[in-house]
Design a protein around this motif. Structure first.
Motif, mmCIF file in Angstrom:
data_model
loop_
_atom_site.group_PDB
_atom_site.id
_atom_site.type_symbol
_atom_site.label_atom_id
_atom_site.label_comp_id
_atom_site.label_asym_id
_atom_site.label_seq_id
_atom_site.Cartn_x
_atom_site.Cartn_y
_atom_site.Cartn_z
ATOM 1 N N CYS A 1 -5.105 -3.950 0.686
ATOM 2 C CA CYS A 1 -4.846 -5.165 1.387
ATOM 3 C C CYS A 1 -3.623 -5.195 2.123
ATOM 4 O O CYS A 1 -3.327 -6.322 2.853
ATOM 5 C CB CYS A 1 -4.950 -6.391 0.111
ATOM 6 S SG CYS A 1 -3.432 -6.412 -0.676
ATOM 7 N N GLY A 2 -2.713 -4.655 2.092
ATOM 8 C CA GLY A 2 -1.560 -4.284 2.907
ATOM 9 C C GLY A 2 -0.304 -5.016 2.475
ATOM 10 O O GLY A 2 0.736 -5.341 2.759
ATOM 11 N N ALA A 3 -0.533 -5.349 0.952
ATOM 12 C CA ALA A 3 0.480 -6.295 0.379
ATOM 13 C C ALA A 3 2.033 -5.280 0.376
ATOM 14 O O ALA A 3 1.682 -3.972 -0.045
ATOM 15 C CB ALA A 3 0.410 -6.892 -1.124
ATOM 16 N N ALA A 4 2.996 -5.982 0.546
ATOM 17 C CA ALA A 4 4.197 -4.889 0.551
ATOM 18 C C ALA A 4 4.537 -4.745 -1.159
ATOM 19 O O ALA A 4 4.318 -5.139 -1.986
ATOM 20 C CB ALA A 4 5.301 -5.809 0.986
ATOM 21 N N ASP A 5 5.244 -3.525 -1.226
ATOM 22 C CA ASP A 5 5.986 -3.015 -2.521
ATOM 23 C C ASP A 5 4.846 -2.789 -3.569
ATOM 24 O O ASP A 5 4.917 -3.711 -4.717
ATOM 25 C CB ASP A 5 7.062 -4.018 -2.731
ATOM 26 C CG ASP A 5 8.070 -3.395 -3.871
ATOM 27 O OD1 ASP A 5 8.117 -2.151 -4.023
ATOM 28 O OD2 ASP A 5 8.616 -4.217 -4.534
ATOM 29 N N PRO A 6 3.863 -2.328 -3.425
ATOM 30 C CA PRO A 6 3.019 -1.882 -4.401
ATOM 31 C C PRO A 6 3.575 -1.242 -5.725
ATOM 32 O O PRO A 6 4.374 -0.272 -5.564
ATOM 33 C CB PRO A 6 1.959 -1.078 -3.934
ATOM 34 C CG PRO A 6 2.600 -0.253 -2.826
ATOM 35 C CD PRO A 6 3.645 -1.098 -2.476
ATOM 36 N N LYS A 7 3.297 -1.751 -7.107
ATOM 37 C CA LYS A 7 3.672 -1.102 -8.090
ATOM 38 C C LYS A 7 2.523 -0.332 -9.189
ATOM 39 O O LYS A 7 2.959 -0.018 -10.219
ATOM 40 C CB LYS A 7 4.492 -2.037 -9.010
ATOM 41 C CG LYS A 7 5.815 -2.536 -8.417
ATOM 42 C CD LYS A 7 6.944 -1.439 -8.260
ATOM 43 C CE LYS A 7 8.331 -1.954 -7.777
ATOM 44 N NZ LYS A 7 8.469 -2.330 -6.363
ATOM 45 N N TRP A 8 1.560 -0.167 -8.652
ATOM 46 C CA TRP A 8 0.523 0.281 -9.314
ATOM 47 C C TRP A 8 -0.304 1.481 -8.369
ATOM 48 O O TRP A 8 -0.033 1.736 -7.038
ATOM 49 C CB TRP A 8 -0.705 -0.405 -9.660
ATOM 50 C CG TRP A 8 -0.288 -1.844 -10.518
ATOM 51 C CD1 TRP A 8 0.451 -2.979 -9.843
ATOM 52 C CD2 TRP A 8 -0.226 -1.748 -11.942
ATOM 53 N NE1 TRP A 8 1.245 -3.478 -10.762
ATOM 54 C CE2 TRP A 8 0.837 -3.042 -12.133
ATOM 55 C CE3 TRP A 8 -0.575 -1.038 -12.840
ATOM 56 C CZ2 TRP A 8 0.701 -3.538 -13.514
ATOM 57 C CZ3 TRP A 8 -0.377 -1.489 -14.296
ATOM 58 C CH2 TRP A 8 0.244 -2.646 -14.355
ATOM 59 N N ALA A 9 -1.027 2.474 -9.137
ATOM 60 C CA ALA A 9 -1.443 3.406 -8.260
ATOM 61 C C ALA A 9 -3.002 4.002 -9.143
ATOM 62 O O ALA A 9 -3.152 3.664 -10.247
ATOM 63 C CB ALA A 9 -0.844 4.585 -8.435
ATOM 64 N N SER A 10 -4.061 4.445 -8.412
ATOM 65 C CA SER A 10 -5.020 4.995 -8.669
ATOM 66 C C SER A 10 -4.864 6.496 -8.740
ATOM 67 O O SER A 10 -4.812 7.106 -7.713
ATOM 68 C CB SER A 10 -6.400 4.509 -7.804
ATOM 69 O OG SER A 10 -7.234 5.178 -8.320
ATOM 70 N N ALA A 11 -4.604 7.097 -9.883
ATOM 71 C CA ALA A 11 -4.123 8.377 -10.196
ATOM 72 C C ALA A 11 -5.362 9.239 -9.763
ATOM 73 O O ALA A 11 -5.126 10.448 -9.266
ATOM 74 C CB ALA A 11 -3.699 8.617 -11.728
ATOM 75 N N ASN A 12 -6.433 8.761 -9.715
ATOM 76 C CA ASN A 12 -7.424 9.991 -9.474
ATOM 77 C C ASN A 12 -7.987 9.895 -8.034
ATOM 78 O O ASN A 12 -8.446 10.715 -7.269
ATOM 79 C CB ASN A 12 -8.772 9.706 -10.387
ATOM 80 C CG ASN A 12 -9.395 8.339 -10.340
ATOM 81 O OD1 ASN A 12 -8.780 7.380 -10.327
ATOM 82 N ND2 ASN A 12 -10.975 8.265 -10.414
#
Length: 343
Positions: free
Chosen positions: A79-90
């Motif tokens: 979505c382009g939101a700034a400063d992501p703090k999560w990830a999809s590891a796979n």
């Protein structure tokens, strides 16, 4: 002091305000009656190394954060939101809190979500993120055939808009080049690979599960961060002490702290994260004594009604002091932070 009637499950809540250096937050003391239910300790199915955050795992977090700081990873891949703090590891993408909730609802066979700051990362998970190369590289595959005129979600998009796009992008792979779509392999894993180039992109692996084994989609309404601060006057289960750890759970989700060796007044200060589904129940906490050669002994349990947090309009933090039940002594001090996906 404000008082609230006891809820139907027998829990007694007493509310009071507690000032902090920077802000004032709602705090309350909860005494919980016995639930009358037993639970097998998670530790029976886990090895000792899973209880400890080692220097090695700290190094992995550092590697993930270094990748996050690259320019194309500073905004959410979806979505382009700034400063992501999560990830999809796979999958290999960094995502924001709101998109994280949708990814979790797809099930770990589609997207395994980890926190960049809170979770423990394995070597394989970090290597996978690095091999993918970041959001731009992943989007070049997963959005290669994005229909002309279609609009990706924005940071202000609704949950329904995010769900439709993310499912189309990752689960249904509607925008992936046909030659790169996931195919069934005889091995225990699937891979996206290019029939044109012949390059095996193992970084986009997902579990190979039959339809009957796949996790059903669950819609989450928010995240609950449980900070286990400390235990006080915990029960003795070994010769003169105990090796306590705490298991927190909502429904089928569980998370646990590290084991504190020979300590009846342990200080954890550990953050555990749980997703909250629409049909949520009470937050359950259990304290166990870790044993190497036998089943772990229970050292008390408690429940917290999280409805006051979930029905709050915005995110906020509650500090909770819990008197453990079904045990001769013991208290837990925890902090709950509610993070709604829609604000």
């Amino acid at each position: 002091m404000e008082k609230q009637d006891a809820p139907s499950n027998g829990s007694q809540l007493r509310f009071h305000r507690k000032s902090k250096a920077s802000s004032s937050s709602l705090t309350f003391l909860i005494e919980v009656q016995s639930t009358g239910r037993d639970c097998l300790p998670v530790s029976k199915r886990m090895s000792n190394h899973q209880y400890q955050f080692t220097k090695h795992s700290t190094g992995n977090l550092k590697r993930v954060k270094e990748l996050l700081h690259k320019s194309d990873n500073r905004t959410c891949a979806d979505c382009g939101a700034a400063d992501p703090k999560w990830a999809s590891a796979n999958i290999g993408v960094f995502i924001c809190l709101k998109c994280c909730g949708v990814h979790r609802s797809l099930g770990t066979h589609i997207s395994k979500v980890l926190s960049v700051t809170l979770d423990e990362w394995s070597d394989e998970e970090v290597d996978n993120m690095i091999e993918v190369g970041g959001n731009s590289s992943a989007n070049a595959i997963y959005e290669a055939h994005l229909p002309e005129g279609s609009v990706k979600p924005s940071p202000d998009s609704s949950h329904e808009e995010r769900m439709h796009f993310i499912r189309s992008k990752y689960e249904l792979q509607e925008f992936v080049k046909p030659s790169l779509r996931i195919v069934s392999l005889s091995s225990a894993r699937n891979s996206i690979y290019s029939s044109d180039s012949g390059n095996n992109l193992n970084s986009f692996r997902v579990s190979n599960k039959s339809k009957s084994e796949q996790v059903a989609m669950v819609e989450f309404i928010g995240l609950l961060k449980v900070k286990v601060i400390e235990g006080r006057n915990l029960a003795v289960r070994d010769f003169r002490s105990s090796d306590p750890y705490v298991v927190v759970s909502i429904g089928q989700q569980k998370a646990q702290t590290t084991v504190m060796k020979s300590n009846l007044n342990p200080v954890w200060k550990e953050d555990l994260m749980l997703s909250v589904p629409q049909n949520y129940g009470a937050l359950k906490l259990q304290v166990f004594d870790h044993d190497t050669f036998s089943a772990d002994d229970i050292m008390g349990e408690a429940e917290v009604d999280i409805q006051p947090l979930v029905t709050a309009a915005t995110a906020f933090i509650d500090e909770v002091s819990l008197k453990l039940q079904n045990v001769e002594s013991g208290e837990l001090e925890i902090e709950l932070e509610w993070l709604p996906l829609e604000q």
